[in-house]
Design a protein around this motif. Sequence first.
Motif, PDB file in Angstrom:
ATOM      1  N   ALA A 118      27.541  45.844  37.126  1.00  0.00           N
ATOM      2  CA  ALA A 118      28.827  45.663  36.474  1.00  0.00           C
ATOM      3  C   ALA A 118      30.150  45.818  37.525  1.00  0.00           C
ATOM      4  O   ALA A 118      30.918  45.143  37.622  1.00  0.00           O
ATOM      5  CB  ALA A 118      29.192  46.950  35.590  1.00  0.00           C
ATOM      6  N   ALA A 119      29.736  46.831  38.536  1.00  0.00           N
ATOM      7  CA  ALA A 119      30.892  46.990  39.653  1.00  0.00           C
ATOM      8  C   ALA A 119      30.878  45.671  40.382  1.00  0.00           C
ATOM      9  O   ALA A 119      31.932  45.205  40.919  1.00  0.00           O
ATOM     10  CB  ALA A 119      30.478  48.182  40.489  1.00  0.00           C
ATOM     11  N   LEU A 120      29.854  45.159  41.005  1.00  0.00           N
ATOM     12  CA  LEU A 120      29.938  43.808  41.565  1.00  0.00           C
ATOM     13  C   LEU A 120      30.367  42.880  40.712  1.00  0.00           C
ATOM     14  O   LEU A 120      31.372  42.190  41.480  1.00  0.00           O
ATOM     15  CB  LEU A 120      28.147  43.361  41.821  1.00  0.00           C
ATOM     16  N   GLY A 121      30.178  42.774  39.570  1.00  0.00           N
ATOM     17  CA  GLY A 121      30.673  41.567  38.743  1.00  0.00           C
ATOM     18  C   GLY A 121      32.264  41.746  38.539  1.00  0.00           C
ATOM     19  O   GLY A 121      33.082  40.801  38.911  1.00  0.00           O
ATOM     20  N   GLU A 122      32.660  42.911  38.439  1.00  0.00           N
ATOM     21  CA  GLU A 122      33.902  43.293  38.403  1.00  0.00           C
ATOM     22  C   GLU A 122      34.943  42.858  39.810  1.00  0.00           C
ATOM     23  O   GLU A 122      36.040  42.323  39.801  1.00  0.00           O
ATOM     24  CB  GLU A 122      34.631  44.796  37.931  1.00  0.00           C
ATOM     25  N   THR A 123      34.308  43.216  40.768  1.00  0.00           N
ATOM     26  CA  THR A 123      34.801  43.063  42.104  1.00  0.00           C
ATOM     27  C   THR A 123      34.963  41.459  42.223  1.00  0.00           C
ATOM     28  O   THR A 123      35.823  41.140  42.682  1.00  0.00           O
ATOM     29  CB  THR A 123      33.859  43.602  43.086  1.00  0.00           C
ATOM     30  N   ASN A 124      33.814  40.804  41.874  1.00  0.00           N
ATOM     31  CA  ASN A 124      33.754  39.491  42.193  1.00  0.00           C
ATOM     32  C   ASN A 124      34.845  38.540  41.166  1.00  0.00           C
ATOM     33  O   ASN A 124      35.593  37.900  41.766  1.00  0.00           O
ATOM     34  CB  ASN A 124      32.420  38.899  41.891  1.00  0.00           C
ATOM     35  N   ASP A 125      34.966  39.089  39.795  1.00  0.00           N
ATOM     36  CA  ASP A 125      35.832  38.482  39.136  1.00  0.00           C
ATOM     37  C   ASP A 125      37.339  38.482  39.702  1.00  0.00           C
ATOM     38  O   ASP A 125      38.095  37.931  39.588  1.00  0.00           O
ATOM     39  CB  ASP A 125      35.901  39.488  37.756  1.00  0.00           C
ATOM     40  N   ARG A 126      37.804  39.911  40.145  1.00  0.00           N
ATOM     41  CA  ARG A 126      38.969  40.358  40.834  1.00  0.00           C
ATOM     42  C   ARG A 126      39.321  39.210  41.914  1.00  0.00           C
ATOM     43  O   ARG A 126      40.643  38.715  41.994  1.00  0.00           O
ATOM     44  CB  ARG A 126      39.035  41.753  41.129  1.00  0.00           C
ATOM     45  N   ILE A 127      38.392  39.060  42.767  1.00  0.00           N
ATOM     46  CA  ILE A 127      38.530  38.267  43.908  1.00  0.00           C
ATOM     47  C   ILE A 127      38.887  36.569  43.316  1.00  0.00           C
ATOM     48  O   ILE A 127      39.696  36.008  43.606  1.00  0.00           O
ATOM     49  CB  ILE A 127      37.251  38.145  44.926  1.00  0.00           C
ATOM     50  N   GLN A 128      38.128  36.389  42.320  1.00  0.00           N
ATOM     51  CA  GLN A 128      38.392  34.980  41.964  1.00  0.00           C
ATOM     52  C   GLN A 128      39.801  34.694  41.224  1.00  0.00           C
ATOM     53  O   GLN A 128      40.320  33.748  41.381  1.00  0.00           O
ATOM     54  CB  GLN A 128      37.182  34.614  40.877  1.00  0.00           C
ATOM     55  N   LYS A 129      39.996  35.688  40.610  1.00  0.00           N
ATOM     56  CA  LYS A 129      41.357  35.875  39.877  1.00  0.00           C
ATOM     57  C   LYS A 129      42.236  35.656  40.759  1.00  0.00           C
ATOM     58  O   LYS A 129      43.262  35.142  40.666  1.00  0.00           O
ATOM     59  CB  LYS A 129      41.466  37.174  39.104  1.00  0.00           C
ATOM     60  N   LEU A 130      42.318  36.377  41.831  1.00  0.00           N
ATOM     61  CA  LEU A 130      43.545  36.484  43.008  1.00  0.00           C
ATOM     62  C   LEU A 130      43.457  34.977  43.690  1.00  0.00           C
ATOM     63  O   LEU A 130      44.525  34.454  43.977  1.00  0.00           O
ATOM     64  CB  LEU A 130      43.219  37.397  44.103  1.00  0.00           C
ATOM     65  N   LEU A 131      42.344  34.357  43.999  1.00  0.00           N
ATOM     66  CA  LEU A 131      42.278  33.091  44.422  1.00  0.00           C
ATOM     67  C   LEU A 131      42.714  31.965  43.385  1.00  0.00           C
ATOM     68  O   LEU A 131      43.273  30.970  44.167  1.00  0.00           O
ATOM     69  CB  LEU A 131      40.798  32.573  44.903  1.00  0.00           C
ATOM     70  N   ASN A 132      42.577  32.233  42.208  1.00  0.00           N
ATOM     71  CA  ASN A 132      42.883  31.155  41.431  1.00  0.00           C
ATOM     72  C   ASN A 132      44.339  31.179  41.002  1.00  0.00           C
ATOM     73  O   ASN A 132      44.944  30.401  40.164  1.00  0.00           O
ATOM     74  CB  ASN A 132      41.982  31.280  40.136  1.00  0.00           C
ATOM     75  N   ILE A 133      45.230  32.163  41.300  1.00  0.00           N
ATOM     76  CA  ILE A 133      46.473  32.258  40.848  1.00  0.00           C
ATOM     77  C   ILE A 133      47.281  31.025  41.653  1.00  0.00           C
ATOM     78  O   ILE A 133      48.053  30.307  40.600  1.00  0.00           O
ATOM     79  CB  ILE A 133      47.149  33.375  41.118  1.00  0.00           C
ATOM     80  N   LYS A 134      47.217  30.760  42.799  1.00  0.00           N
ATOM     81  CA  LYS A 134      47.857  29.625  43.411  1.00  0.00           C
ATOM     82  C   LYS A 134      49.477  29.471  42.919  1.00  0.00           C
ATOM     83  O   LYS A 134      49.728  28.266  42.663  1.00  0.00           O
ATOM     84  CB  LYS A 134      47.162  28.395  43.265  1.00  0.00           C
ATOM     85  N   GLY A 135      49.958  30.506  43.135  1.00  0.00           N
ATOM     86  CA  GLY A 135      51.288  30.766  42.799  1.00  0.00           C
ATOM     87  C   GLY A 135      52.149  30.086  44.026  1.00  0.00           C
ATOM     88  O   GLY A 135      51.734  29.326  44.886  1.00  0.00           O
ATOM     89  N   LYS A 136      53.443  30.677  44.049  1.00  0.00           N
ATOM     90  CA  LYS A 136      54.383  30.248  45.114  1.00  0.00           C
ATOM     91  C   LYS A 136      54.823  31.110  46.296  1.00  0.00           C
ATOM     92  O   LYS A 136      55.368  30.849  47.152  1.00  0.00           O
ATOM     93  CB  LYS A 136      55.685  29.668  44.482  1.00  0.00           C
ATOM     94  N   ARG A 137      54.406  32.540  45.950  1.00  0.00           N
ATOM     95  CA  ARG A 137      54.885  33.436  46.872  1.00  0.00           C
ATOM     96  C   ARG A 137      53.868  34.010  47.881  1.00  0.00           C
ATOM     97  O   ARG A 137      52.843  34.254  47.161  1.00  0.00           O
ATOM     98  CB  ARG A 137      55.530  34.634  46.148  1.00  0.00           C
ATOM     99  N   PRO A 138      53.938  34.189  49.180  1.00  0.00           N
ATOM    100  CA  PRO A 138      52.838  34.683  49.962  1.00  0.00           C
ATOM    101  C   PRO A 138      52.659  36.107  49.631  1.00  0.00           C
ATOM    102  O   PRO A 138      53.787  36.827  49.034  1.00  0.00           O
ATOM    103  CB  PRO A 138      53.534  34.522  51.256  1.00  0.00           C
TER     104      PRO A 138
END
Lengths: 249, 643
Positions: free
Chosen positions: B483-503
């Motif tokens: 579960a912890a590994l899954g959550e960690t991975n999900d959070r990383i993917q979420k961060l990478l997928n935002i692709k917004g405008k601000r650094p």
Amino acid sequence: MKITLNVWRQSSPQAAGAFVKYDVDGVSADMSMLEMLDVLNDRLESKGEAPIAFDHDCREGICGSCGFMINGVAHGPEKEITVCQTHMRSFKDGDELTLEPWRAMAFPVMRDLMVDRSAFDRIIQAGGYVSVRTGSAPEANATPVMKEHADMAFEAAACIGCGACVAACPNAAAMLFTSAKVSHLGLLPQGAPERDKRALDMVAQMDKEGFGHCTNHGECEAVCPKGISVNFIARMNRDLLKATLRSTR
Amino acid sequence: MTLDGKCPSGPIETAWDTHRFNMKLVNPANRRKYNVLVVGTGLAGAACAATLGELGFNVQAFCYQDSARRAHSIAAQGGINAAKNYQNDGDSVHRLFYDTVKGGDYRSREANVHRLAQISVNIIDQAVAQGVPFAREYGGLLDNRSFGGAQVARTFYARGQTGQQLLLGAYSALSRQVHAGTVKLHTRTEMLDLVVIDGRARGIITRNLATGALESWIGDAVVLATGGYGNVFFLSTNAMGCNVTATYKAYKKGALFANPCYTQIHPTCIPVSGGYQSKLTLMSESLRNDGRVWVPKSAADATKDPSTLPEDQRDYYLERRYPSFGNLVPRDVASRNAKTVCDEGRGVGHEVDGQRRAVYLDFRDAIQRVGKSTIEARYGNLFHMYTKITGENPYESPMRIYPAIHYTMGGLWVDYNLMSNIEGLFVLGEANFSDHGANRLGASALMQGLADGYFVAPPTISDYLARVGWGSKITAEHEGFKAALGETNDRIQKLLNIKGKRPVDSFHRELGNVMWDKCGMSRTKEGLEEALKRIPEIRAEFWENVNVPGENKGVNQSLERAGRVADFLEFGELMCLDALERAESCGGHFREESQTEDGEALRDDVNFCHTAAWEFKGVETAPTLHKEALTFEHVKLTQRSYK
């Protein structure tokens, strides 16, 4: 100021790298070299481009994380300073700077300006310590140490392990780094019992890692941000010779 | 939940010895059957990992840097306190204990502090035996100096690089164990989650910063020695990589976070020079021994060349307000006064965001009195550093200084054994809350890190392991790890997928500004409430509009920073909440509503003589407050006064 950068970009250890040109405008003389790269990286990130990777942490010149070549000189033009403490006032408007990672077989490039210096850790693991367990230390003032020896040991111990000495050496030797630790501990009575073994083991590991030999160019001392003297190399060579003669191995 | 500090009963002088005898031991032949995970390789982590390795336990040590030698303990300049009384000036264990409790403004546990003072002497012995080149006198014995206003000279030092030399000592002990095979070292490895199974800390999830690989590590105990959270302010004297992630993730898994609002501000740092500023550099406060702090009397003179301002146009505000201590008032007092005069518009130096935030530290009179060469001998290296950074010559024009965040006294709640409320989770050094109360004395951080790592945690961890036994069948296939590994991975993917405008950094700076304005040197109810409204807004925008380029493969420094900033954006709220709840002033925590008639910090011992420990209830839900009452049997509660 406007500065033009030629930066070594390499996306992975296996990838082929190349220099990429960046024009950075609005550079303030009060910025540090790394803050200038932060500004560039913010611009790259905003466009969704990969920022330039470089190691850095304390930005006070003491942790030893940062370091790259600026126009062919390790840590750049200022004496006894790391890149994190190099400020843009060292350069002038319109300057073109070439930034590239440490070049040495024993320091493989990981990405852009970032290299793998774990060989240094392995040299220390081979013998850069006094074998004393927690709790087995005698009262600190029981062994007086000549002030001159303590001071000289400190000069050697000031090494921050940044790797500039290796990068500057035409032979990519790690002699200044290794000799600093051999001398620091060898100068103190606490380090005396293992003095021979330490010199033999650390030098053997240094060779095993693929660092070159010293041919007395002195480039290492010239770029060392802590001003560590090449005299320590001579000192280690003497230690090594004596240890080899006395060795029972 | 009742918080039991588990302090031993009986006389405080013998409490630790008695406690050590009562603790269980692990048979030497069985030690290798236990796995201990140690996160962080600063003074506390390296010392603890090395010592456990020497004892024969199986240790896995982790650090985010490329080498264990680089943790930010390395940057400590001044020195390390120890009650050796080598100077025969009346020091003793009891006096160091007393000074530390008083200096902490009566918000620490007496039993912990007494143990710290006792152990301080062993640390010096240990460091000297390792070859730490402390300053020595001509007779070959160790030298000491007085530090941070202490009346005795109990500080051991190695020029201005004491932290570096002590860390290299601990690193050498650690390297010896790596060579011996008892410690496995994982560099460029960042802990991203704690795994708790059946109420016990059983492992961690890490990300390999070189490859991006997520890994599960199983342990019989987990040790967090991951430092402080000063970088929540973005600008601080901490290293760029210092972060709250490990302790915050433990908090989210149930560990209580104690006194997060206790932060220390150092008065003598080099001021901000522009919006690009990435960190602040500390100048040793020994400079205040000879430098005089002043600002122009009139705001109109702020931009004038200071050397042209005559004596009667200068306001030596510390000497004016505190005639007996003058420029040597404690850190918090000096810092607050600098803020006050700058808020009045009398700050000097560069204008950043419409304000001048600096005061002069002037050596003109000292140079006239003792000569330039004497000042150079005393502070040459600091003057050199100042010149390198600012391009100005402090022998000719006064230095400009301003306070900066420097150390955080709050941290995960631990009992006397340095174990958190989660069984098997030990927290050491700056990462815990235990010994400095509301304010840390100079040269005491190194002392605490090494005391915890070398001498306190190894026996208490052994005791814990002896009690729980070995042979647990937990593997990485356990649901808790998956579960912890899954959550960690999900959070990383979420961060990478935002692709917004601000650094990423733009959010960190924005959070830092809010924290510094509302939860910095002085705090008010209104300001904190504003911050509590503003931080969730910044956080919401972060998750919609941040741009984290690249992927989770190989080196991705944007991703590393994004994960840390995401945690700071939650943690900042907890800090403000704690600061709001603590309506008194104490140590580094100054609430404007709670001050004496002449503007000094006013403690409220009736309502706030406790440790505030917070329990996580959800990101958008208020945490629950638990209180551990503090009792003082050996040091009498008094109000500090520096008039």
